[in-house]
Scaffold this motif. Structure first.
Motif, PDB file in Angstrom:
ATOM      1  N   ALA A  84     -34.772 -17.165 -15.545  1.00 56.25           N
ATOM      2  CA  ALA A  84     -35.750 -16.212 -16.265  1.00 56.25           C
ATOM      3  C   ALA A  84     -34.940 -15.854 -17.221  1.00 56.25           C
ATOM      4  O   ALA A  84     -35.903 -15.276 -18.171  1.00 56.25           O
ATOM      5  CB  ALA A  84     -36.402 -15.626 -15.149  1.00 56.25           C
ATOM      6  N   ALA A  85     -33.519 -15.492 -16.772  1.00 55.50           N
ATOM      7  CA  ALA A  85     -32.845 -14.138 -17.956  1.00 55.50           C
ATOM      8  C   ALA A  85     -32.589 -15.730 -19.564  1.00 55.50           C
ATOM      9  O   ALA A  85     -32.474 -14.623 -20.626  1.00 55.50           O
ATOM     10  CB  ALA A  85     -32.291 -13.656 -17.620  1.00 55.50           C
ATOM     11  N   GLY A  86     -32.634 -16.504 -19.110  1.00 49.48           N
ATOM     12  CA  GLY A  86     -32.229 -17.848 -20.560  1.00 49.48           C
ATOM     13  C   GLY A  86     -31.344 -17.878 -21.154  1.00 49.48           C
ATOM     14  O   GLY A  86     -30.485 -17.784 -22.378  1.00 49.48           O
ATOM     15  N   HIS A  87     -30.262 -17.206 -20.540  1.00 48.80           N
ATOM     16  CA  HIS A  87     -28.785 -16.867 -21.423  1.00 48.80           C
ATOM     17  C   HIS A  87     -27.406 -16.697 -20.478  1.00 48.80           C
ATOM     18  O   HIS A  87     -27.401 -17.234 -19.579  1.00 48.80           O
ATOM     19  CB  HIS A  87     -28.599 -15.580 -21.970  1.00 48.80           C
ATOM     20  N   ILE A  88     -26.587 -17.830 -20.843  1.00 47.51           N
ATOM     21  CA  ILE A  88     -25.571 -18.777 -20.252  1.00 47.51           C
ATOM     22  C   ILE A  88     -24.956 -17.893 -19.327  1.00 47.51           C
ATOM     23  O   ILE A  88     -23.974 -17.624 -18.920  1.00 47.51           O
ATOM     24  CB  ILE A  88     -24.277 -18.944 -21.487  1.00 47.51           C
ATOM     25  N   HIS A  89     -24.889 -15.893 -19.455  1.00 50.32           N
ATOM     26  CA  HIS A  89     -23.881 -15.010 -18.676  1.00 50.32           C
ATOM     27  C   HIS A  89     -24.516 -15.411 -17.368  1.00 50.32           C
ATOM     28  O   HIS A  89     -23.841 -14.674 -16.733  1.00 50.32           O
ATOM     29  CB  HIS A  89     -23.893 -13.504 -20.028  1.00 50.32           C
ATOM     30  N   ALA A  90     -25.462 -15.262 -17.497  1.00 51.63           N
ATOM     31  CA  ALA A  90     -26.575 -15.527 -16.068  1.00 51.63           C
ATOM     32  C   ALA A  90     -26.080 -15.866 -14.937  1.00 51.63           C
ATOM     33  O   ALA A  90     -26.629 -16.711 -13.925  1.00 51.63           O
ATOM     34  CB  ALA A  90     -28.039 -15.256 -16.578  1.00 51.63           C
ATOM     35  N   LEU A  91     -26.091 -17.476 -15.391  1.00 54.83           N
ATOM     36  CA  LEU A  91     -24.861 -18.433 -14.223  1.00 54.83           C
ATOM     37  C   LEU A  91     -23.815 -17.645 -14.051  1.00 54.83           C
ATOM     38  O   LEU A  91     -23.225 -18.533 -12.465  1.00 54.83           O
ATOM     39  CB  LEU A  91     -24.177 -19.515 -16.109  1.00 54.83           C
ATOM     40  N   TRP A  92     -23.348 -16.881 -14.126  1.00 55.83           N
ATOM     41  CA  TRP A  92     -22.022 -16.385 -13.641  1.00 55.83           C
ATOM     42  C   TRP A  92     -22.082 -15.773 -11.976  1.00 55.83           C
ATOM     43  O   TRP A  92     -21.344 -16.366 -10.956  1.00 55.83           O
ATOM     44  CB  TRP A  92     -20.705 -15.154 -14.331  1.00 55.83           C
ATOM     45  N   PRO A  93     -23.032 -14.526 -12.165  1.00 58.25           N
ATOM     46  CA  PRO A  93     -23.604 -14.454 -10.701  1.00 58.25           C
ATOM     47  C   PRO A  93     -23.955 -16.040  -9.939  1.00 58.25           C
ATOM     48  O   PRO A  93     -23.388 -15.600  -8.755  1.00 58.25           O
ATOM     49  CB  PRO A  93     -24.195 -13.821 -11.111  1.00 58.25           C
ATOM     50  N   VAL A  94     -24.424 -16.674 -10.241  1.00 52.01           N
ATOM     51  CA  VAL A  94     -24.795 -17.767  -9.709  1.00 52.01           C
ATOM     52  C   VAL A  94     -24.110 -18.464  -9.399  1.00 52.01           C
ATOM     53  O   VAL A  94     -23.393 -18.155  -7.526  1.00 52.01           O
ATOM     54  CB  VAL A  94     -25.415 -18.867 -10.722  1.00 52.01           C
ATOM     55  N   LEU A  95     -22.864 -18.714  -9.868  1.00 49.85           N
ATOM     56  CA  LEU A  95     -21.620 -19.474  -9.568  1.00 49.85           C
ATOM     57  C   LEU A  95     -20.504 -18.978  -8.761  1.00 49.85           C
ATOM     58  O   LEU A  95     -20.493 -19.555  -7.594  1.00 49.85           O
ATOM     59  CB  LEU A  95     -20.729 -19.701 -10.724  1.00 49.85           C
ATOM     60  N   TRP A  96     -20.819 -18.209  -8.893  1.00 50.49           N
ATOM     61  CA  TRP A  96     -20.343 -16.745  -8.072  1.00 50.49           C
ATOM     62  C   TRP A  96     -20.925 -16.487  -6.489  1.00 50.49           C
ATOM     63  O   TRP A  96     -20.322 -16.851  -5.227  1.00 50.49           O
ATOM     64  CB  TRP A  96     -20.037 -15.138  -8.096  1.00 50.49           C
ATOM     65  N   THR A  97     -22.193 -16.537  -6.704  1.00 52.95           N
ATOM     66  CA  THR A  97     -22.769 -16.469  -5.378  1.00 52.95           C
ATOM     67  C   THR A  97     -22.942 -18.107  -4.916  1.00 52.95           C
ATOM     68  O   THR A  97     -22.328 -17.605  -2.964  1.00 52.95           O
ATOM     69  CB  THR A  97     -24.257 -16.466  -5.338  1.00 52.95           C
ATOM     70  N   ILE A  98     -23.006 -18.779  -5.330  1.00 52.73           N
ATOM     71  CA  ILE A  98     -22.375 -20.583  -4.780  1.00 52.73           C
ATOM     72  C   ILE A  98     -20.850 -20.249  -4.426  1.00 52.73           C
ATOM     73  O   ILE A  98     -21.235 -21.457  -2.736  1.00 52.73           O
ATOM     74  CB  ILE A  98     -22.812 -21.183  -5.949  1.00 52.73           C
ATOM     75  N   LEU A  99     -20.301 -20.218  -5.038  1.00 50.80           N
ATOM     76  CA  LEU A  99     -18.850 -20.129  -3.737  1.00 50.80           C
ATOM     77  C   LEU A  99     -18.805 -19.578  -2.633  1.00 50.80           C
ATOM     78  O   LEU A  99     -18.109 -19.824  -2.111  1.00 50.80           O
ATOM     79  CB  LEU A  99     -18.330 -19.421  -4.772  1.00 50.80           C
ATOM     80  N   MET A 100     -18.973 -18.239  -2.487  1.00 51.32           N
ATOM     81  CA  MET A 100     -18.897 -17.532  -1.843  1.00 51.32           C
ATOM     82  C   MET A 100     -19.878 -17.859  -0.574  1.00 51.32           C
ATOM     83  O   MET A 100     -19.672 -18.089   0.471  1.00 51.32           O
ATOM     84  CB  MET A 100     -19.609 -15.742  -1.705  1.00 51.32           C
ATOM     85  N   LEU A 101     -20.825 -18.562  -0.729  1.00 47.07           N
ATOM     86  CA  LEU A 101     -22.220 -18.167   0.834  1.00 47.07           C
ATOM     87  C   LEU A 101     -21.999 -19.769   0.988  1.00 47.07           C
ATOM     88  O   LEU A 101     -21.912 -19.982   1.978  1.00 47.07           O
ATOM     89  CB  LEU A 101     -23.729 -17.925  -0.276  1.00 47.07           C
ATOM     90  N   THR A 102     -21.301 -20.930   0.162  1.00 44.91           N
ATOM     91  CA  THR A 102     -21.668 -22.201   0.784  1.00 44.91           C
ATOM     92  C   THR A 102     -19.891 -22.177   1.361  1.00 44.91           C
ATOM     93  O   THR A 102     -20.039 -22.338   2.605  1.00 44.91           O
ATOM     94  CB  THR A 102     -20.817 -23.108  -0.693  1.00 44.91           C
ATOM     95  N   THR A 103     -19.009 -21.142   1.136  1.00 40.96           N
ATOM     96  CA  THR A 103     -17.839 -21.280   2.372  1.00 40.96           C
ATOM     97  C   THR A 103     -17.754 -20.856   3.041  1.00 40.96           C
ATOM     98  O   THR A 103     -17.462 -20.513   4.671  1.00 40.96           O
ATOM     99  CB  THR A 103     -16.824 -20.239   1.113  1.00 40.96           C
ATOM    100  N   SER A 104     -18.629 -19.159   3.146  1.00 42.38           N
ATOM    101  CA  SER A 104     -19.443 -18.144   4.006  1.00 42.38           C
ATOM    102  C   SER A 104     -20.292 -19.831   5.347  1.00 42.38           C
ATOM    103  O   SER A 104     -19.566 -19.369   6.886  1.00 42.38           O
ATOM    104  CB  SER A 104     -20.126 -17.157   4.052  1.00 42.38           C
ATOM    105  N   ALA A 105     -20.990 -20.012   4.756  1.00 47.99           N
ATOM    106  CA  ALA A 105     -21.473 -20.963   5.718  1.00 47.99           C
ATOM    107  C   ALA A 105     -21.043 -22.063   6.189  1.00 47.99           C
ATOM    108  O   ALA A 105     -21.549 -22.086   7.824  1.00 47.99           O
ATOM    109  CB  ALA A 105     -23.020 -21.760   4.733  1.00 47.99           C
ATOM    110  N   ARG A 106     -20.370 -22.739   5.298  1.00 50.01           N
ATOM    111  CA  ARG A 106     -19.288 -23.667   6.191  1.00 50.01           C
ATOM    112  C   ARG A 106     -18.138 -23.166   7.125  1.00 50.01           C
ATOM    113  O   ARG A 106     -17.491 -23.338   9.216  1.00 50.01           O
ATOM    114  CB  ARG A 106     -17.642 -24.136   5.260  1.00 50.01           C
ATOM    115  N   GLN A 107     -18.397 -21.562   7.543  1.00 50.71           N
ATOM    116  CA  GLN A 107     -17.187 -20.500   7.967  1.00 50.71           C
ATOM    117  C   GLN A 107     -18.228 -20.634   9.705  1.00 50.71           C
ATOM    118  O   GLN A 107     -17.743 -21.154  10.358  1.00 50.71           O
ATOM    119  CB  GLN A 107     -16.711 -19.740   8.243  1.00 50.71           C
ATOM    120  N   THR A 108     -19.583 -20.134   9.412  1.00 51.91           N
ATOM    121  CA  THR A 108     -20.123 -19.772   9.921  1.00 51.91           C
ATOM    122  C   THR A 108     -20.289 -20.975  10.994  1.00 51.91           C
ATOM    123  O   THR A 108     -20.680 -20.997  12.105  1.00 51.91           O
ATOM    124  CB  THR A 108     -21.904 -19.381   9.268  1.00 51.91           C
TER     125      THR A 108
END
Length: 182
Positions: free
Chosen positions: A133-157
């Protein structure tokens, strides 16, 4: 983004309160604690994420069919993922409140019957929807961070669950985050 942050704050306060009430009825209950560094990291994440989203270009009215379709998809994704996440958090809070302190359960209710950490998958979809919805490239950084953190946490779980429960993969192996995707 601010709406999502406020919703998560309210959800955390409500879930935490119900779990504390349940624990307070048990004289042997231990208070649930969080490492202070994780608390500050979470606050910093929400502060920086809101800043990133608002620092980018402001949303302009959708003037063509493509822009409107993208926004509709983003809103539908946001609402659906927020609903799944809130539902899973309610199930987990109720389960935690019903258990003796220090015990755990292999919960298989609602979305948890199909994925180990569906609330993490929902969080990723929420951030992807906001970025879309934001439509700008900077909005991808939180998405990438969230993917990295939560896929790691899911694997640990998942690794913890395999050690803690003999029924973890029975009757079938569940997805980590989103059924059919990951």
């Amino acid at each position: 983004m601010l709406l999502h942050s406020v919703r998560r704050l309210c959800e955390s306060l409500i879930s935490g309160t119900s779990a504390r009430k349940a624990a307070s009825t048990d004289a042997n209950a231990k208070r649930s604690t969080m490492f202070l560094g994780h608390l500050f990291a979470g606050w910093l994440f929400y502060l920086l994420t809101n800043t990133v989203y608002h620092a980018g270009r402001h949303l302009e009215p959708a003037t063509d069919a493509w822009s409107l379709a993208i926004r509709v998809i983003a809103v539908v994704g946001f609402i659906a993922a927020s609903s799944v996440q809130a539902s899973v958090h309610r199930v987990l809070a109720r389960t935690r409140a019903a258990l003796r302190p220090g015990t755990y359960a292999d919960v298989r209710k609602g979305a948890l019957a199909y994925a180990i950490c569906p609330h993490y998958g929902a969080e990723i979809v929420i951030y992807a929807s906001i970025a879309l919805a934001a439509g700008h490239i900077h909005a991808l950084w939180p998405v990438l961070w969230t993917i990295l953190m939560l896929t790691t946490s899911a694997r640990q779980t998942d690794a913890w669950g395999r050690r803690a429960f003999t029924t973890w993969d029975k009757p079938r192996r569940r997805a980590l985050l989103i059924p059919g995707l990951y």
